[in-house]
Design a protein around this motif. Structure first.
Motif, PDB file in Angstrom:
ATOM      1  N   VAL A 265      45.294  31.448  39.914  1.00  0.00           N
ATOM      2  CA  VAL A 265      44.794  32.415  40.823  1.00  0.00           C
ATOM      3  C   VAL A 265      44.604  31.991  42.224  1.00  0.00           C
ATOM      4  CG1 VAL A 265      42.843  33.946  41.194  1.00  0.00           C
ATOM      5  CG2 VAL A 265      43.823  33.846  38.849  1.00  0.00           C
ATOM      6  N   GLU A 266      44.273  30.755  42.286  1.00  0.00           N
ATOM      7  CA  GLU A 266      44.141  29.957  43.604  1.00  0.00           C
ATOM      8  C   GLU A 266      45.654  29.962  44.191  1.00  0.00           C
ATOM      9  OE1 GLU A 266      41.885  26.672  43.479  1.00  0.00           O
ATOM     10  OE2 GLU A 266      41.898  26.105  45.489  1.00  0.00           O
ATOM     11  N   ALA A 267      46.689  29.382  43.408  1.00  0.00           N
ATOM     12  CA  ALA A 267      47.845  29.399  43.986  1.00  0.00           C
ATOM     13  C   ALA A 267      48.155  30.820  44.460  1.00  0.00           C
ATOM     14  CB  ALA A 267      48.656  28.885  43.044  1.00  0.00           C
ATOM     15  N   LEU A 268      48.150  31.697  43.693  1.00  0.00           N
ATOM     16  CA  LEU A 268      48.497  33.151  43.975  1.00  0.00           C
ATOM     17  C   LEU A 268      47.943  33.624  45.192  1.00  0.00           C
ATOM     18  CD1 LEU A 268      48.526  34.844  40.367  1.00  0.00           C
ATOM     19  CD2 LEU A 268      50.593  34.214  41.715  1.00  0.00           C
ATOM     20  N   ALA A 269      46.607  33.340  45.286  1.00  0.00           N
ATOM     21  CA  ALA A 269      45.797  33.936  46.248  1.00  0.00           C
ATOM     22  C   ALA A 269      46.024  33.392  47.850  1.00  0.00           C
ATOM     23  CB  ALA A 269      44.126  33.830  45.990  1.00  0.00           C
ATOM     24  N   SER A 270      46.661  32.097  47.552  1.00  0.00           N
ATOM     25  CA  SER A 270      46.929  31.541  48.913  1.00  0.00           C
ATOM     26  C   SER A 270      48.124  32.172  49.647  1.00  0.00           C
ATOM     27  CB  SER A 270      47.381  30.014  48.356  1.00  0.00           C
ATOM     28  OG  SER A 270      48.417  29.958  48.005  1.00  0.00           O
ATOM     29  N   LYS A 271      48.838  32.860  48.690  1.00  0.00           N
ATOM     30  CA  LYS A 271      50.057  33.710  49.215  1.00  0.00           C
ATOM     31  C   LYS A 271      49.706  35.147  49.264  1.00  0.00           C
ATOM     32  CE  LYS A 271      52.658  30.233  49.759  1.00  0.00           C
ATOM     33  NZ  LYS A 271      53.137  29.840  50.995  1.00  0.00           N
ATOM     34  N   GLN A 272      48.382  35.458  49.070  1.00  0.00           N
ATOM     35  CA  GLN A 272      48.235  36.853  48.955  1.00  0.00           C
ATOM     36  C   GLN A 272      48.821  37.689  48.062  1.00  0.00           C
ATOM     37  OE1 GLN A 272      45.396  38.482  50.958  1.00  0.00           O
ATOM     38  NE2 GLN A 272      45.091  36.377  51.178  1.00  0.00           N
ATOM     39  N   ILE A 273      49.368  37.155  46.948  1.00  0.00           N
ATOM     40  CA  ILE A 273      49.759  37.793  45.876  1.00  0.00           C
ATOM     41  C   ILE A 273      48.869  38.676  45.095  1.00  0.00           C
ATOM     42  CG2 ILE A 273      51.035  37.609  43.701  1.00  0.00           C
ATOM     43  CD1 ILE A 273      52.639  35.291  45.039  1.00  0.00           C
ATOM     44  N   GLN A 274      49.047  39.869  44.721  1.00  0.00           N
ATOM     45  CA  GLN A 274      47.921  40.786  43.985  1.00  0.00           C
ATOM     46  C   GLN A 274      47.947  40.391  42.599  1.00  0.00           C
ATOM     47  OE1 GLN A 274      48.576  44.701  45.855  1.00  0.00           O
ATOM     48  NE2 GLN A 274      50.476  43.899  45.823  1.00  0.00           N
ATOM     49  N   VAL A 275      46.742  40.290  42.195  1.00  0.00           N
ATOM     50  CA  VAL A 275      46.314  40.077  40.672  1.00  0.00           C
ATOM     51  C   VAL A 275      46.072  41.306  39.988  1.00  0.00           C
ATOM     52  CG1 VAL A 275      44.749  38.799  38.912  1.00  0.00           C
ATOM     53  CG2 VAL A 275      45.938  37.541  41.194  1.00  0.00           C
ATOM     54  N   ILE A 276      46.552  41.518  39.128  1.00  0.00           N
ATOM     55  CA  ILE A 276      46.262  42.764  38.389  1.00  0.00           C
ATOM     56  C   ILE A 276      45.824  42.437  36.787  1.00  0.00           C
ATOM     57  CG2 ILE A 276      47.011  44.974  37.133  1.00  0.00           C
ATOM     58  CD1 ILE A 276      49.071  44.956  39.614  1.00  0.00           C
ATOM     59  N   SER A 277      44.511  42.979  36.465  1.00  0.00           N
ATOM     60  CA  SER A 277      43.960  42.616  35.217  1.00  0.00           C
ATOM     61  C   SER A 277      43.127  43.544  34.510  1.00  0.00           C
ATOM     62  CB  SER A 277      43.497  41.197  35.276  1.00  0.00           C
ATOM     63  OG  SER A 277      43.299  40.600  33.956  1.00  0.00           O
ATOM     64  N   GLY A 278      42.570  43.422  33.620  1.00  0.00           N
ATOM     65  CA  GLY A 278      41.833  44.527  32.808  1.00  0.00           C
ATOM     66  C   GLY A 278      40.223  44.382  32.869  1.00  0.00           C
ATOM     67  N   MET A 279      39.712  43.337  33.956  1.00  0.00           N
ATOM     68  CA  MET A 279      38.231  43.523  33.991  1.00  0.00           C
ATOM     69  C   MET A 279      37.387  43.094  32.476  1.00  0.00           C
ATOM     70  SD  MET A 279      35.921  45.664  36.586  1.00  0.00           S
ATOM     71  CE  MET A 279      35.200  46.508  35.112  1.00  0.00           C
ATOM     72  N   ALA A 280      38.091  42.417  31.615  1.00  0.00           N
ATOM     73  CA  ALA A 280      37.382  42.099  30.395  1.00  0.00           C
ATOM     74  C   ALA A 280      36.828  40.839  30.293  1.00  0.00           C
ATOM     75  CB  ALA A 280      38.596  42.249  29.411  1.00  0.00           C
ATOM     76  N   TYR A 281      36.127  40.630  29.357  1.00  0.00           N
ATOM     77  CA  TYR A 281      35.593  38.858  29.283  1.00  0.00           C
ATOM     78  C   TYR A 281      36.518  38.032  29.183  1.00  0.00           C
ATOM     79  CZ  TYR A 281      31.366  40.888  26.845  1.00  0.00           C
ATOM     80  OH  TYR A 281      30.237  41.431  26.501  1.00  0.00           O
ATOM     81  N   GLY A 282      36.312  36.836  29.349  1.00  0.00           N
ATOM     82  CA  GLY A 282      37.371  35.711  29.586  1.00  0.00           C
ATOM     83  C   GLY A 282      38.223  35.639  30.822  1.00  0.00           C
ATOM     84  N   ILE A 283      39.593  35.378  30.438  1.00  0.00           N
ATOM     85  CA  ILE A 283      40.742  35.182  31.476  1.00  0.00           C
ATOM     86  C   ILE A 283      40.727  36.264  32.380  1.00  0.00           C
ATOM     87  CG2 ILE A 283      42.896  34.882  31.714  1.00  0.00           C
ATOM     88  CD1 ILE A 283      41.869  32.404  30.325  1.00  0.00           C
ATOM     89  N   ASP A 284      40.740  37.417  31.979  1.00  0.00           N
ATOM     90  CA  ASP A 284      40.810  38.798  32.924  1.00  0.00           C
ATOM     91  C   ASP A 284      39.685  38.609  33.960  1.00  0.00           C
ATOM     92  OD1 ASP A 284      42.384  39.730  30.963  1.00  0.00           O
ATOM     93  OD2 ASP A 284      41.644  41.636  30.893  1.00  0.00           O
ATOM     94  N   GLY A 285      38.313  38.499  33.533  1.00  0.00           N
ATOM     95  CA  GLY A 285      37.387  38.531  34.499  1.00  0.00           C
ATOM     96  C   GLY A 285      37.406  37.275  35.360  1.00  0.00           C
TER      97      GLY A 285
END
Lengths: 526, 386
Positions: free
Chosen positions: B138-158
Motif C-alpha cells: 500500500v505504501e508503494a501504491l500510495a506513493s504514486k497516488q494509486i487508488q486502493v479499493i477494498s471491503g473495510m473488513a477485519y485483517g488485510i482489508d482494514g
C-alpha cells in the motif's frame, strides 16, 4: 411416667444437643410427636411402635407424647428414632433406673428393630465432647465416624435389643461390652485403613513435559493463587488440575475434622471413608445449578464450593458455565465463606479453596495457531467474553497450555513427583506464615493492595523494570498488582527475601496476556 | 441513453426501493423504458407484461405512496447519492461487468477512472506477515497516488485502507451492508476517517440502512473487483472468501496478482495456488508498480513519476541481531524465525545447546526481548515481530 433422653442433631453444618422428652400416661391410646418436626421425624412413631413390637415389647394402650427440645428449631433426619424408643422403654420400666444418664443416643430404626446408618454423626460427636457426654450409642456402621472424635466412648450397636442389654447390664458387664465392641470395630477400621492407604493416588510425575504449567501449578499452590489454564483440547489441563491437591500441604488434624464435618452432614462420609484426610478436589459439570454450587435447600445443604473447602475447586470448560453461575462465585472467592439466608435462619459455610479453571482459547480450540484455527475474531471475542470480568479479576495466574506432539512426548522425562513439589510448597508457605504472622492473612494470594506496599517492596532496579513493563505492555493497575503478588510467591519458592528481576520476569509470563479481561481492545493489532 | 440530472436520480432511487422487484426485473424494465422517470409515468398496460401479479401490486402501491422528492431528500441529507446504471456518473467499468448492479449508493467520492485502481484483498484472520506485506504494497501504491479499493473488513482489508489514509492517498470501501451501516463495528474509526477524507468514499449496492447478511458479501465482492483494474491478493487460506473475489475478477477480465507466502503456513496456500493457476506474482512492491504501468500505459501518465522508495528487505535479520548481544537471545530469535514456539519448546531447544540454565532465566530473556519489541507473546506462543 416421664423420661428425658439426650440426642444430637445438626442445622446446616453446626450441630447441637437436643432433648427427647417422652411421656407415657393412661388415657386415650395415642402417639403424639411435637417440637417443630419435619415429616420424616414425625414418621418415627410408626417405625418405633413396630420396632418395639418386633423386639418383643408391646406398647399397650397408653398415650405417648414426645417433645423434642429446643422446640423452636426445625428438626430433620431420622436419628430421633432410637432416643424415642429408649424413652418409651424406660417409661415401660424395661430399662434400669438412672441407666440413661450422660448417654447420647442416635440412630434410625428399621421395623425389625435393627439400627441403620445416618448422616452427621461426626459433628454431633464433637458437640457431645464439648458437653461432657460420656457415652454415645450409635448404629454400628457409624462407629468409625463417631470414633474419629476423641474424648467420648462409643458403642456401636446393631439392633435395639443390644442397646437394652447394655443398659440393663451391671457396671462390670458394661465395661466388658464396651471393650469387646471396641476391639471388634478396631479390626474393621484397620482393614479399611489399609485399603485407603493402598488406594492409588494421582501424582505429578504422571505428567510428561508441560514444565511451564506444572511450574504455574506449583506457584498457585505455594501462594494460594487462583489459576486459569487456557489451551487447546488435549493439552493436559484437567490432568494437571487433578494433581494440584497432591502438592498442597497435608491437612492438619483440625482441618481434617473441619472438612469431615462438612462431608458428614452432606451424607458423604459413608462406608469406608470415615475421615477426610486428603484435600478435596471438586470438579462440577457446567450444568450445575446455583443451589448445587453454593448450597441450597430449606435448610441448606453445603454446595460444591463448601465441599471444596481446604481443597481445590476446578471448573473445566469455564465459558460453558452460565454467567449467572460464575457470578455466584464472587462472594466465595472474595470472603472465603458463603452466606445463605433461608426461612430457617442464616447459614455461613466456609469455602476456602484454590480456584482452578480451564478453557479453550476459542470454539475450535486452536487459536492462535492460524494453520488450524478457523474462528473469526468476533467468534473468539464472543467465546472469551462469556467469562465475566469480576471472576477474571480474582484470578492471579494465567497459564497457557499447549498440545504436546507425540515426538516430544516420547522425549519428555518423567517429571518431579508430587512429594518433591509438595516439599517446595511447604517451604514457601512457611516463609509466608512467618512473614504474615502479625496479619490476619497467611498467604500471598490473600494480599490486598495496601499490604502490597508493606510486604512486597521492590528494589530500584526492579521498580524500573516493572515500570517499563507497565508502559510497554499497557498493563492495568490490577494486572500490575497481580504481577507483584505472583513474583512474591516465586521469590518465596526461591527462598529469597527480596523480589528480583528474574522473579518479576517469570510473573509477567503468567499475566493475562490474552487480555481476556479487556476483551476486544485493538482488534487490528494481531 | 444516459442522463445526468437530479430529477432522474430521484426516480432511480424510487425504482430501487420497490419491494418484490429485484435486479433482473429492474434490468428488463430499464431496457424497455430507458430512464426511471419514464417508467414512473408509463401506463400500467405497458408495464403489465414484465411483472408478475404480486410485483404489479407492489409496483402500483409504491407509485401511489412513494414521495419521490422527499424520500430522496432524506438520503441526500446524509450526503448519500444514488447513481442508477442509467446515470452518467455511474462508474463506466461497472457497467460492463456481467450482472452489474442496477444502481449504486455513494457516500463521499467515486473512484477516479482516469487513475489506476487496485483492489487489495486478503484474509480477515491475517498473520503478522500479511500485515507487513499489505502495508509495504500500500505504501508503494500510495506513493504514486494509486487508488486502493477494498471491503473495510477485519485483517488485510482494514489494514491496507488504514495505511492508505495514513499516507493521505485515496481509498474506497465497498460494503456488504448499506452505506450508513458500519460493519464490522470495530472499524467505525476507519469508516469515519474515510468519510472525512475528501478523496475517499464508501459505496454499496444496498439501500443505506441494510444490515449485512452473508449473501451480500459475495455480491459486494463483484463490485470490488469490478471497480478495480487489478486485484492484489495478500493472504488467503485454501477456502477463503477472498477467492470468490478472484473468481469474479477473472470473470470480469481483471488481472490478478498474488503475494507468495511460506509453504508451511495455511494462510499462504490460497495465494500460492493462485500463482500456480496463472495469477501474476507480486513479489516486490516496486516491480508491482512497474507492471501496473505497463498494463495501463494510458493511465500511467496520470501518476506523475515520483521517487520510488527502496524496500527495507531484511537479510537474515541483520538489524535485529545488531540490537541483541546475548547469545541465548540470539538463539531465541533464530528459533522463532522458523515458527512460533511455546516456552516449553524454547527451553528444550536452548538447553540442548546449553544456552539456558532454567525456566526462570529463559523467562527473563523472553521478557527482555519483548520489551525490546522484537518478539511478542500471544496465548503462550512466542512470535517474532515482523
Amino acid at each position: 411416667m416421664y423420661t428425658s433422653v439426650i440426642t444430637g442433631s445438626y442445622l446446616g453444618i453446626e450441630s447441637y444437643l437436643a432433648k427427647v422428652e417422652v411421656d407415657s400416661a393412661h388415657g386415650m391410646p395415642g402417639f403424639e410427636l411435637v417440637g417443630s418436626l419435619n415429616h420424616e421425624v414425625k414418621e418415627a412413631k410408626e417405625r418405633v411402635r413396630v420396632a418395639l413390637k418386633n423386639t418383643g415389647y408391646q406398647m399397650g394402650p397408653v398415650k405417648v407424647v414426645v417433645n423434642i427440645s429446643p422446640a423452636n428449631m426445625r428438626k430433620e433426619g431420622t436419628g430421633y428414632d432410637l432416643p424415642i424408643a429408649i424413652g418409651i422403654l424406660n417409661n415401660m420400666g424395661v430399662i434400669k433406673k438412672y441407666a440413661l444418664e450422660n448417654i447420647l443416643f442416635l440412630g434410625e430404626l428399621g421395623l425389625s428393630g435393627e439400627l441403620k446408618e445416618m448422616n452427621g454423626v461426626l459433628p454431633i460427636a464433637l458437640e457431645a465432647i464439648r458437653n461432657k457426654i460420656t457415652l454415645m450409642i450409635v448404629p454400628e456402621s457409624n462407629y468409625e465416624e463417631a470414633s474419629v472424635a476423641k474424648g467420648v466412648r462409643i458403642l456401636g450397636v446393631a439392633n435395639l435389643q443390644e442397646v437394652i442389654e447394655y443398659l440393663n447390664a451391671s457396671k462390670e458387664e458394661q465395661q466388658g461390652i464396651l471393650k469387646r465392641n471396641q476391639n471388634k470395630n478396631k479390626q474393621r477400621i484397620n482393614q479399611c485403613f489399609h485399603k485407603n492407604i493402598q488406594q492409588e493416588e494421582v501424582d505429578f510425575s504422571d505428567v510428561y513435559g508441560q514444565e511451564s504449567i506444572k511450574r504455574a501449578a506449583l506457584i498457585s499452590a505455594a501462594g494460594f493463587h487462583h489459576m486459569l489454564m487456557i489451551g487447546p483440547p488435549g493439552s493436559g489441563k484437567t490432568m494437571i488440575a487433578k494433581r494440584i491437591p497432591s502438592i498442597l500441604p497435608d491437612l492438619t488434624e483440625e482441618e481434617c475434622l473441619e472438612v469431615s464435618k462438612i462431608y458428614s452432614v452432606s451424607g458423604l462420609l459413608r462406608g469406608e471413608k470415615t475421615l477426610i484426610t486428603k484435600r478435596p478436589f471438586l470438579n462440577p459439570h457446567h450444568s450445575i445449578s446455583p443451589q448445587g454450587l453454593i448450597g441450597g435447600g430449606r435448610i441448606p445443604k453445603p454446595g460444591v464450593v463448601t465441599l471444596a473447602h481446604r481443597g481445590v475447586l476446578f471448573l473445566d470448560e469455564l465459558p460453558e458455565f452460565s454467567i449467572g453461575i460464575l457470578d455466584l462465585l464472587r462472594q466465595p472467592l472474595e470472603e472465603r465463606r458463603i452466606h445463605i439466608t433461608r426461612f430457617s435462619g442464616n447459614f455461613i459455610y466456609p469455602c476456602e479453596y484454590i480456584f482452578v479453571a480451564a478453557m479453550n482459547p476459542c470454539v475450535c480450540g486452536y487459536y492462535p495457531d492460524q494453520n488450524r484455527c478457523n474462528c473469526t475474531k468476533a467468534d473468539i471475542r464472543k467465546y472469551q467474553g462469556r467469562i465475566s470480568g469480576p471472576i477474571i479479576d480474582r484470578i492471579d495466574i494465567f497459564a497457557d497450555t499447549n498440545r504436546m506432539d507425540l515426538a516430544s512426548l516420547k522425549d519428555a522425562k518423567r517429571g518431579e513427583s508430587s512429594k518433591d513439589i509438595k516439599d517446595q510448597v511447604m517451604l514457601a508457605r512457611e516463609r509466608q506464615y512467618h512473614r504474615y504472622r502479625n496479619e490476619h492473612i497467611h498467604l500471598n494470594g490473600e494480599l490486598d493492595s495496601s499490604m502490597l506496599k508493606q510486604y512486597c517492596s521492590l528494589g530500584l532496579k526492579e521498580e524500573q523494570l516493572l515500570e517499563r513493563i507497565y508502559h510497554k505492555m499497557q498493563l492495568s493497575l490490577r494486572a500490575y498488582h497481580k504481577i507483584i503478588k505472583v513474583a512474591r510467591t516465586i521469590a518465596d519458592l526461591d527462598g529469597s527475601d527480596s523480589i528480583s528481576c528474574s522473579h518479576l520476569a517469570e510473573a509477567v509470563a503468567y499475566r493475562d496476556s490474552n487480555s481476556i479481561q479487556k476483551r476486544g481492545g485493538d482488534v487490528n493489532a494481531l | 441513453m444516459l442522463y445526468n440530472n437530479k430529477k432522474d436520480e430521484m426516480y432511480g432511487y424510487w425504482l430501487h426501493n420497490i419491494e418484490e422487484i429485484g435486479n433482473k426485473t429492474r434490468e428488463k424494465l430499464l431496457e424497455e423504458f430507458i430512464t426511471e422517470q419514464e417508467l414512473y409515468q408509463a401506463k400500467i398496460s405497458k408495464i403489465e407484461m414484465f411483472l408478475t401479479k404480486q410485483q404489479l401490486l407492489s409496483f402500483e402501491k409504491s407509485r401511489e405512496s412513494w414521495n419521490v422528492e422527499k424520500n430522496y431528500e432524506t438520503i441526500q441529507q446524509k450526503s448519500i447519492r444514488f447513481l442508477s446504471i442509467r446515470h452518467m456518473e455511474y462508474p463506466e467499468e461497472l457497467r460492463t461487468i456481467p450482472d452489474p448492479p442496477m444502481g449504486i449508493y455513494v457516500k463521499g467520492k467515486l473512484p477516479n477512472s482516469k487513475a489506476i485502481r487496485v483492489a487489495v484483498i486478503g484474509a480477515r484472520n491475517c498473520s503478522n506477515y500479511g500485515k507487513a506485506v499489505a502495508e509495504e504494497f500500500v505504501e508503494a501504491l500510495a506513493s504514486k497516488q494509486i487508488q486502493v479499493i477494498s471491503g473495510m473488513a477485519y485483517g488485510i482489508d482494514g489494514i491496507s485502507q488504514r495505511k492508505c489514509l495514513k499516507l493521505k492517498s485515496s481509498t474506497f470501501a465497498v460494503l456488504g451492508s448499506g452505506v450508513e451501516v458500519c460493519y464490522p463495528s470495530e472499524n467505525i474509526d476507519l469508516y469515519h476517517m474515510i468519510l472525512e477524507n475528501e478523496q475517499c468514499g464508501i459505496l454499496s449496492e444496498l439501500p443505506p440502512y441494510y444490515k449485512p447478511k452473508p449473501q451480500f458479501f459475495a455480491m459486494r465482492n463483484r463490485i470490488i473487483s469490478g471497480l478495480s483494474d487489478v486485484v492484489l491478493v495478500i493472504e488467503a487460506k485454501s477456502k477463503s472468501g477472498t477467492l470468490i473475489t478472484v473468481d469474479m475478477a477473472l470473470e470480469q477480465g481483471r488481472e490478478v496478482f498474488a503475494v507468495p507466502g511460506r509453504v508451511l503456513d495455511a494462510l499462504s496456500f490460497g495465494c500460492n495456488k493462485l500463482i500456480d493457476q496463472g495469477a501474476q506474482i507480486a513479489y516486490d512492491p516496486n516491480v508491482f508498480l512497474e507492471r501496473l504501468f505497463e498494463l495501463f500505459p494510458d493511465k500511467a501518465e496520470y501518476h506523475k513519476k515520483g521517487i520510488i522508495k527502496n524496500l527495507h528487505r531484511k537479510t537474515s535479520n541483520f538489524d535485529r541481531h545488531a540490537q541483541v548481544k546475548n547469545v541465548s537471545q540470539l538463539q531465541i530469535l533464530e528459533e522463532l524465525e522458523l515458527k512460533p514456539l511455546i516456552v516449553e519448546d524454547l527451553y528444550q531447544l536452548l538447553s540442548e545447546k546449553s544456552l539456558c540454565e532454567s525456566l526462570s532465566t529463559l523467562f527473563q530473556e523472553l521478557l527482555e526481548l519483548q520489551l525490546m519489541e522484537l518478539i511478542y507473546c500471544k496465548q503462550g506462543l512466542y512470535f517474532l515481530k515482523q
